[in-house]
Design a protein around this motif. Structure first.
Motif, PDB file in Angstrom:
ATOM      1  N   VAL A 258       0.875  -1.166   0.000  1.00  0.00           N
ATOM      2  CA  VAL A 258       0.000   0.000   0.000  1.00  0.00           C
ATOM      3  C   VAL A 258       0.913   1.217   0.000  1.00  0.00           C
ATOM      4  O   VAL A 258       1.716   1.404   0.932  1.00  0.00           O
ATOM      5  N   ARG A 259       0.808   2.039  -1.032  1.00  0.00           N
ATOM      6  CA  ARG A 259       1.679   3.199  -1.169  1.00  0.00           C
ATOM      7  C   ARG A 259       0.877   4.485  -0.999  1.00  0.00           C
ATOM      8  O   ARG A 259      -0.170   4.667  -1.639  1.00  0.00           O
ATOM      9  N   VAL A 260       1.403   5.359  -0.167  1.00  0.00           N
ATOM     10  CA  VAL A 260       0.776   6.654   0.096  1.00  0.00           C
ATOM     11  C   VAL A 260       1.795   7.733  -0.254  1.00  0.00           C
ATOM     12  O   VAL A 260       2.941   7.683   0.215  1.00  0.00           O
TER      13      VAL A 260
ATOM     14  N   THR B 138      -0.990  -9.971   8.153  1.00  0.00           N
ATOM     15  CA  THR B 138       0.149  -9.375   8.847  1.00  0.00           C
ATOM     16  C   THR B 138       0.434  -8.026   8.204  1.00  0.00           C
ATOM     17  O   THR B 138       0.348  -7.888   6.979  1.00  0.00           O
ATOM     18  N   VAL B 139       0.760  -7.045   9.020  1.00  0.00           N
ATOM     19  CA  VAL B 139       1.013  -5.689   8.535  1.00  0.00           C
ATOM     20  C   VAL B 139       2.338  -5.208   9.115  1.00  0.00           C
ATOM     21  O   VAL B 139       2.553  -5.291  10.334  1.00  0.00           O
TER      22      VAL B 139
ATOM     23  N   ALA C 205       5.108   6.770   1.664  1.00  0.00           N
ATOM     24  CA  ALA C 205       5.055   5.706   2.670  1.00  0.00           C
ATOM     25  C   ALA C 205       4.668   4.412   1.981  1.00  0.00           C
ATOM     26  O   ALA C 205       3.735   4.391   1.160  1.00  0.00           O
ATOM     27  N   THR C 206       5.380   3.332   2.304  1.00  0.00           N
ATOM     28  CA  THR C 206       5.053   2.011   1.760  1.00  0.00           C
ATOM     29  C   THR C 206       4.746   1.076   2.924  1.00  0.00           C
ATOM     30  O   THR C 206       5.579   0.890   3.812  1.00  0.00           O
ATOM     31  N   ILE C 207       3.543   0.522   2.900  1.00  0.00           N
ATOM     32  CA  ILE C 207       3.104  -0.412   3.933  1.00  0.00           C
ATOM     33  C   ILE C 207       3.008  -1.794   3.296  1.00  0.00           C
ATOM     34  O   ILE C 207       2.238  -1.998   2.351  1.00  0.00           O
ATOM     35  N   GLU C 208       3.797  -2.745   3.806  1.00  0.00           N
ATOM     36  CA  GLU C 208       3.740  -4.109   3.290  1.00  0.00           C
ATOM     37  C   GLU C 208       2.827  -4.952   4.167  1.00  0.00           C
ATOM     38  O   GLU C 208       2.874  -4.868   5.398  1.00  0.00           O
ATOM     39  N   MET C 209       2.005  -5.745   3.528  1.00  0.00           N
ATOM     40  CA  MET C 209       1.076  -6.604   4.263  1.00  0.00           C
ATOM     41  C   MET C 209       0.916  -7.935   3.535  1.00  0.00           C
ATOM     42  O   MET C 209       1.057  -8.019   2.310  1.00  0.00           O
ATOM     43  N   ASN C 210       0.662  -8.985   4.300  1.00  0.00           N
ATOM     44  CA  ASN C 210       0.289 -10.296   3.767  1.00  0.00           C
ATOM     45  C   ASN C 210      -1.171 -10.536   4.107  1.00  0.00           C
ATOM     46  O   ASN C 210      -1.592 -10.299   5.241  1.00  0.00           O
TER      47      ASN C 210
END
Length: 407
Positions: free
Chosen positions: A193-195, A228-229, A243-248
């Motif tokens: 998720v990129r902001v 998972t975040v 901002a880059t948020i990685e999640m599974n």
């Protein structure tokens, strides 16, 4: 026939266990499988496969040719492992190949070097038994399953087998099933998720709000891991803050990747609106990976959910063959994949190449990716016999003239 197979199988027991130990003793963390590939290739040649080769992806393939090239059974196990999380927490050396109390300990013993050893020796048992085959048996020890998301299997199916004129009719995975017949599992997505915006404070506020929303929707129910975040990563680029948020995220069998991404983008964009004018995007994480032979490939971090119909003829034949061979009562089931990031090549085989697939291997899923990973030695040897019975039920020539006490 089965009495003869059982007798020949028992002769090979010591050899298959020794081979499984050798596999465990060779470190083969994903994308570093060169040494174990050499060991597998050498063993396939030693036990008498008709053809043994290593393809452009680093997979090792052994083939027994039948007289009808239109039918083939693919046996697939991967050579790679995850890294040992904490070697010091093991009660033994993860690469010792220790056998204690009937268990083979070591990294990858369950997932899935025990299954790989059994599949290689299933081919050896067929060769030794001289049972005629209508179709081909292809045993593929593949690379980059744990880290590369089935890159090796995809290359095998896209290029290697077509160039050999082989199209599998069925596939059997050597992943841990406790010698049950498994026919599918959920999948998962690794998402970014990129902001992005010009105001750093607005970007950070939006990222925080999105993480809060994701955690709020995760719930606390006991069961398989659903989401998972990770903490956001921030970078500045030409006046923009990103901002880059990685999640599974777990992917159910009735969910489509495109729909999941679209719905997630709508949800996080709505949450981010209150922070000000920021741009939000949602996509599957991709990266370029280098295989052990130097070839590079772009990997999308997706493991597709898949399921073979539990009443498919493949499963019926397999169940009947195991029963006729006198194997322990077989239970059907699906892998639970309690931790996100786990999976098999079944999604690639069934969804991308339309190959009916079933899992049958020693070991149990709960012992994969944990300290003191281990597999029952007796189940490795039983898997050789059981796998051979399944293969013969699918592409073998019926053998007549056996008395009832021999069957």
């Amino acid at each position: 026939m089965y009495k003869m197979l059982r007798q020949q199988s028992e002769i090979l027991n010591e050899s298959v266990v020794r081979f499984a130990q050798h596999l465990v003793r060779v470190p083969s963390v994903s994308l570093n499988e060169r040494a174990i590939a050499a060991l597998v290739e050498q063993q396939m040649k030693k036990v008498g496969y008709d053809k043994v080769l290593r393809d452009d992806y680093g997979n090792v393939i052994g083939i027994l040719f039948g007289y009808d090239s239109d039918r083939s059974v693919l046996l697939n196990s991967h050579m790679d492992t995850v890294p040992p999380a904490d070697p010091d927490s093991w009660s033994c050396n993860p690469y010792e190949g220790l056998i204690r109390d009937g268990l083979l300990y070591g990294l990858g013993s369950t997932d899935c070097k025990g299954g790989l050893a059994a599949q290689v020796y299933a081919g050896a048992l067929l060769k030794r038994s001289l049972l005629p085959l209508r179709g081909n048996v292809v045993v593929a020890a593949t690379v980059a399953e744990e880290n590369g998301r089935s890159v090796g299997v995809r290359g095998l199916m896209q290029r290697t087998l077509p160039e050999l004129g082989i199209k599998p009719s069925y596939a059997i995975l050597g992943e841990p099933t406790g010698l049950g017949l498994y026919y599918g599992h959920d999948g998962w997505l690794e998402i970014e998720v990129r902001v992005e915006g010009t105001n750093p404070f607005q970007v950070e506020d939006a990222a925080g709000a999105i993480i809060g929303e994701l955690h709020a929707g995760n719930g606390t129910a006991v069961g398989p891991e659903e989401l998972t975040v990770r903490r956001p990563r921030f970078v500045d680029d030409n006046g923009f803050r990103r901002a880059t948020i990685e999640m599974n995220r777990r992917l159910r069998s009735d969910e489509e990747v495109g729909c999941v991404l679209s719905q997630l983008k709508h949800n996080v964009s709505t949450v981010a609106e209150s922070s000000g004018p920021v741009a939000v995007d949602v996509l599957v994480r991709e990266e370029t990976q280098r295989l052990y032979n130097g070839q590079t490939t772009v990997v999308r971090h997706i493991t597709n959910a898949w399921q073979t119909d539990p009443f498919h003829p493949l499963i019926d034949h397999a169940r009947d063959a195991l029963a006729a061979a006198g194997c322990a009562k077989v239970h059907p089931g699906k892998w639970e994949l309690g931790r996100l990031g786990m999976g098999t090549a079944g999604g690639v085989l069934t969804k991308e190449f339309n190959v009916p697939t079933v899992g049958y291997g020693p070991g149990i899923e709960e012992k994969a990716h944990v300290q003191d990973e281990c597999v029952e030695v007796a189940k490795i040897t039983e898997a050789v016999y059981g796998t051979t019975a399944i293969i013969h039920s699918l592409i073998g020539v019926p053998v007549f003239g056996w008395t009832s006490d021999e069957i």
